[in-house]
Design an enzyme around this catalytic site. Sequence first.
Site, mmCIF file in Angstrom:
data_model
loop_
_atom_site.group_PDB
_atom_site.id
_atom_site.type_symbol
_atom_site.label_atom_id
_atom_site.label_comp_id
_atom_site.label_asym_id
_atom_site.label_seq_id
_atom_site.Cartn_x
_atom_site.Cartn_y
_atom_site.Cartn_z
ATOM 1 N N ASP A 150 0.793 -1.242 0.000
ATOM 2 C CA ASP A 150 0.000 0.000 0.000
ATOM 3 C C ASP A 150 0.824 1.291 0.000
ATOM 4 O O ASP A 150 1.820 1.385 0.734
ATOM 5 C CB ASP A 150 -0.857 0.079 1.267
ATOM 6 C CG ASP A 150 -1.555 -1.210 1.583
ATOM 7 O OD1 ASP A 150 -1.513 -2.137 0.763
ATOM 8 O OD2 ASP A 150 -2.141 -1.298 2.677
ATOM 9 N N SER A 207 -0.320 0.066 7.432
ATOM 10 C CA SER A 207 -0.692 1.259 6.660
ATOM 11 C C SER A 207 -1.253 2.402 7.488
ATOM 12 O O SER A 207 -1.766 2.201 8.591
ATOM 13 C CB SER A 207 -1.706 0.880 5.587
ATOM 14 O OG SER A 207 -1.019 0.212 4.564
ATOM 15 N N ASP A 281 -5.287 0.828 9.647
ATOM 16 C CA ASP A 281 -5.159 1.739 8.500
ATOM 17 C C ASP A 281 -5.832 3.098 8.728
ATOM 18 O O ASP A 281 -6.738 3.487 7.978
ATOM 19 C CB ASP A 281 -5.713 1.089 7.212
ATOM 20 C CG ASP A 281 -5.154 -0.304 6.966
ATOM 21 O OD1 ASP A 281 -4.069 -0.595 7.477
ATOM 22 O OD2 ASP A 281 -5.823 -1.098 6.275
ATOM 23 N N GLU A 325 -10.623 -2.762 5.052
ATOM 24 C CA GLU A 325 -9.295 -2.127 5.180
ATOM 25 C C GLU A 325 -9.082 -0.860 4.332
ATOM 26 O O GLU A 325 -9.855 -0.504 3.485
ATOM 27 C CB GLU A 325 -8.141 -3.137 4.990
ATOM 28 C CG GLU A 325 -8.134 -3.959 3.743
ATOM 29 C CD GLU A 325 -7.057 -5.062 3.710
ATOM 30 O OE1 GLU A 325 -6.574 -5.551 4.742
ATOM 31 O OE2 GLU A 325 -6.724 -5.469 2.594
HETATM 32 C C1 FRU Z 1 -3.814 -3.822 2.637
HETATM 33 C C2 FRU Z 1 -3.207 -4.206 3.979
HETATM 34 C C3 FRU Z 1 -3.551 -3.203 5.056
HETATM 35 C C4 FRU Z 1 -2.435 -3.380 6.027
HETATM 36 C C5 FRU Z 1 -1.284 -3.605 5.117
HETATM 37 C C6 FRU Z 1 -0.217 -4.483 5.673
HETATM 38 O O1 FRU Z 1 -3.073 -4.263 1.554
HETATM 39 O O2 FRU Z 1 -3.639 -5.501 4.337
HETATM 40 O O3 FRU Z 1 -4.825 -3.404 5.607
HETATM 41 O O4 FRU Z 1 -2.261 -2.277 6.848
HETATM 42 O O5 FRU Z 1 -1.793 -4.189 3.944
HETATM 43 O O6 FRU Z 1 0.888 -4.513 4.831
#
Ligand code: FRU
Length: 573
Positions: A150, A207, A281, A325
């Site tokens: 991300d 994230s 997130d 997310e």
């Molecule tokens: C989305 C995710 C987020 C998390 C991150 C971990 O791709 O699963 O929810 O914070 O990737 O790398």
Amino acid sequence: MGIGVFCFLHVNLFFSTAGFMKKTAWLLCVLLGCVLSVWSQENKRTIKITKKYLNLPVQHSEDRQQMKFEIGGVNIRTFVIRLSTEEPDYWVFADMSAFQGSSLTIRYPEKVKGMKQIYQSDRFAGEDSVYKEVGRPQVHFSSRRGWNNDPNGLVWYEGEYHLFYQHNPYEANWENMTWGHAVSTDLVFWKELTDVLHPDELGTMFSGTATIDAKNTTGFQEGDNPPIIAAYTAHKYLGEGDAIQTQCIAYSNDKGRTFTKYEGNPVVDSKAKWDSRNTRDPKIFWHEGTQKWVMVVFEKDGHSFYNSDNLKEWTYLSHLVGFWECPELFELPIDGNKYNTKWVIYGASGTYMIGDFDGKSFKPTSGKHAYCAGSLYAAQTYNNIPEEDGRRIQIGWARGMDHGGKMPFTQMFLFPTELTLRSTRNGVRMFSEPIGELKKLHTNSMQWSKLTTGEANEKLADVKGELLHLKLTVETLDGTSFQLKYKGNVILTHDMNYNKLNGVFYESDLAETKTVDLEVLIDRTSVEIFMDHGRFNFSAPLNEPKNQEGLSISGRAEIVIHHLEVHELQSIW
Ligand code: FRU
């Protein structure tokens, strides 16, 4: 002595020695011997740091094991790595700039060749060929080494667009979540800087977003300029599939080059409230209407809203179910009219709702819509874009782009797009088009009008280069579908009958014109397609080339290409 031989001798002695005390003593010896034997397998190296990078060899056939860096007996970094036992597949690096002159102890559970191979240098291994690798995206940002997912902390500050991102610096696979960092002055040409947030005792760095604390509500400001505040999730794995995810903040007073984590972290801990391991997130932004900070954070089955006066103490306000997310929430004018606005909310997949937001809760005024399909995931938009620009600019993770073979890097980000709300006959919808700065990459440009398929293919036969930007307006006269091929693979199929782009239904507006506008961006390993000025887009990895033929149009329809524009592109590196 091997552990087997050691134990064998002592077990024999155990059975031949009389007396309980003696037996017990021998048993303790055996246990101690086993412990010592296992312990002595641990490997340790101490190096005085005099160069910028520590280069580490990676071999994918090896298991991941924990490596620790210590300075003065204090742990400064812990991560997992597949340290090579024979020939490395590739090298990764740790930037040691901050530890010059210190004596660094590296610990790894096993004595492997890779420990001896680790070396310091002012250049990272492979630096001479970085960005020139066979599979390296040339018009999209990807990290020098390791894995990205991300985008995080997208924020404009003093002339720079920051792109922080989910980074595994030590392997081309997801792990060790750390915030990577790159900056750009135009969102096209990027410079990767040192990682800014490393895993700590609260967990790995998942994230989040970043904002500018213009009023110094946090009190974190040092000097004349406001700090950048990052909000992120610390993810702590508890074993057996369980985890705790808490929200934390960190601040930077040096234009995002380094961050200090807030000592009062975490600022939100909601695992118990939601009885869930999925609370992550945080998107943070300043809400003018209520004069408060807002956090939208994914919790269990949707997005929750919190507010705060100082980014440290947060009050839970409300929850909207139905998203997964990576929350986004922002206000946009409809058809460019700043007196007529709506809010857009989405999660990682990008399916979005339009509605109203009063700083406390989101009231949907539409159902869910889709503006994209394919690789886009976890897209985020920029905070703090100057008012005179006023665009809502998005960057998404291009999920699943591995660029072929055992490259020391994988994944990339999609080209930045501008998001707008526009009226259609189906109601207001969000559009996403590549930002105008893409033009900066145009080198050789060509354009034609009113072409048959045959005529278009004659023109396309002269197009050279592997980095291309195309615009075409196609009317289907008779029949149902047409295709665009590149290097022997179909990269675009438009089907008027099913109203599908590359197999995915899209909601068209002026369908009765049987005319579509298409914009296509081709990089070494990816293709992005934008339909009808961003009404719907599709992104995907390119398949292995079947031949070296360039672009051609074909299909089960008679078409007229009203407009065809092709731009060969220069690399961003
Ligand atoms: C989305 C995710 C987020 C998390 C991150 C971990 O791709 O699963 O929810 O914070 O990737 O790398």
